[in-house]
Design an enzyme around this catalytic site. Sequence first.
Site, PDB file in Angstrom:
ATOM      1  N   LYS A  28       0.841  -1.199   0.000  1.00 29.94           N
ATOM      2  CA  LYS A  28       0.000   0.000   0.000  1.00 29.94           C
ATOM      3  C   LYS A  28       0.874   1.247   0.000  1.00 29.94           C
ATOM      4  CE  LYS A  28      -3.739  -2.314   2.488  1.00 29.94           C
ATOM      5  NZ  LYS A  28      -4.521  -2.399   3.735  1.00 29.94           N
ATOM      6  N   LYS A  39      -6.206  -4.311  -5.572  1.00 33.38           N
ATOM      7  CA  LYS A  39      -7.322  -4.398  -4.627  1.00 33.38           C
ATOM      8  C   LYS A  39      -7.766  -2.973  -4.296  1.00 33.38           C
ATOM      9  CE  LYS A  39      -8.496  -6.359  -0.088  1.00 33.38           C
ATOM     10  NZ  LYS A  39      -8.792  -5.079   0.599  1.00 33.38           N
TER      11      LYS A  39
END
Length: 572
Positions: free
Chosen positions: A468, A519
């Site tokens: 991330k 995602k």
Amino acid sequence: MSYRVTGDAARKARERYELKQAAAEFYRKRNVPERLEEALNSTFCLGPEDVYGHLANYFAQFSMPPTICQIRGRKVLDGSGEPTVEVEVSCTVKNSDKRICSSVISAVSEHPKASEGLEQERNHSADTAIQWLKDLSPLLKGMSPNEQHNIDQLLSDFYQPKIEEEKARRQMEREASPMAIEPVPSPVTSPALGKKKGSGKGKKAVVMEKPIPPKEAPEPVVPGSPAIGALSLAVAKASSVLGKTPLYLHIATLRNEKLPSEFIMPTPMISVLSCGKSSPGKLNLMKEVLVIPPTGLTVQQSLDMALMLQNQIVKQINSISKTGPAIKNVTPLGCMLIGGDRIEQPLDLICEACQHVGLELGRNLYLAINCAAHELMDYNKAKYEALSGTFKSPDEMVDLYVDLINRQPAILALLDPLRKEDAAQWESLTKALGSKCFLFADAASKPVCKLLESADIHNPPCSGTVIKHTNETTVSQLLGSFKLIEGENRVTILGCPCEESVDDSIADLAVGLGARFVKLGGLLRGERSSKYNRLLAIEDELTQAGTLGFWTKHEFPILSDVENLPGPEEVE
């Protein structure tokens, strides 16, 4: 008197001559006469309709490269209405200072969302980030946005003393205040079914269960750290804007020595349902139920399929509601929040929806489950609360997952099935399921900077890590983490945190970095759907350019660090 006039005239003539000579030398050093002659000749030969436009384009190629002139920060709101920071980069372009671009990344807290004082903490972090950007602006002034790695190194050097100061501050607070000692759970005892040998009649044996590893302290989040990641991304965006190239192509050139001839779009993992701790039913295990398209589909086809499935699920929920259309509760992840009392209840709902729309699970689409196991652990009982009132040890959770995958072979991936501290159970689970489905570490993985420091992606042993771009993570660190993961034969996933911003750059990062999966959450929130829209735009560009490629199969990696692991299997 005449002598004086003559002297003044001679002096002025000499000054004019010297000025002409200086001007001629000024232009000669810069090859202006030759280039002007060439420009005029080419313009006459081409005969463009816009003569001045042609001349402007010709001379633009000889202008000095743009350099950063100012960095500004402002407080904005993310997709959940929480404060974060936006970074704006201005550059000197052809002698003019121009605003080039801005970027926003997510600010992730080390504390749960429901913790007290979070709003004050987020505001303090945003204010600190703005001050950091003021301090960084003169340091970056005069640097080219093309110097991504040099700028990222400067940002990391700037950040390192900040984290040392934060650690020292926390240490002083601990020393100044009474130590809050958390009770360590004692080994849990449970009665055995048989009688204890040598004991009195009717007495049951007492079995000592293994104590679980204690929870690791969370990595400290330094207030102001989003300034580092957002500025690094803004520099990359500025370079792509000034170079008149899409961001994903710019990231790809940073990653590769030469631009790849083919780009493969990352496979989207699309959230459709949430049955986690915040859901109204007993089921806690499924924070997200996601759909994964098979290989060979475009992003457009994948989103159309997910949207069709989602609409059918809404119809089914409304049809069983006794009070009319059910209220559609949407989580920050962009998917529907529903209640469930059984582990397979949401899976049955999706299976029924697939039958109605003509999709076959395991062929037309696959499933993934974000278990978020770190949110399920009851440290007093030393067990996971998969269902409200139903507690399971880490070993029992392994058995639960093995049984679930055997009964639901369409499940292609499990995310965070266990805490990162349960390393032995991760290894057992990988041995049992590593050839049947992906086992991904999300919250169970290290932050990007720690991952690069340790260069260890084997703890926990898993198929891949969800990366991330948050807080202090720079673009160079993203590039390094992908290189590390791919070098260890692991799967790369680029993901969004729970509180996401409206910036859609993650789509470009995923394509440019060559992520296997992306995602982004569900389709029911604007800050999520904007990222899917950017993926669609990139896919269209690649299609028009004839450089769009496709994955041929979902292949589970061979994990050499897990002993006796079965060989890999492949699914379309």
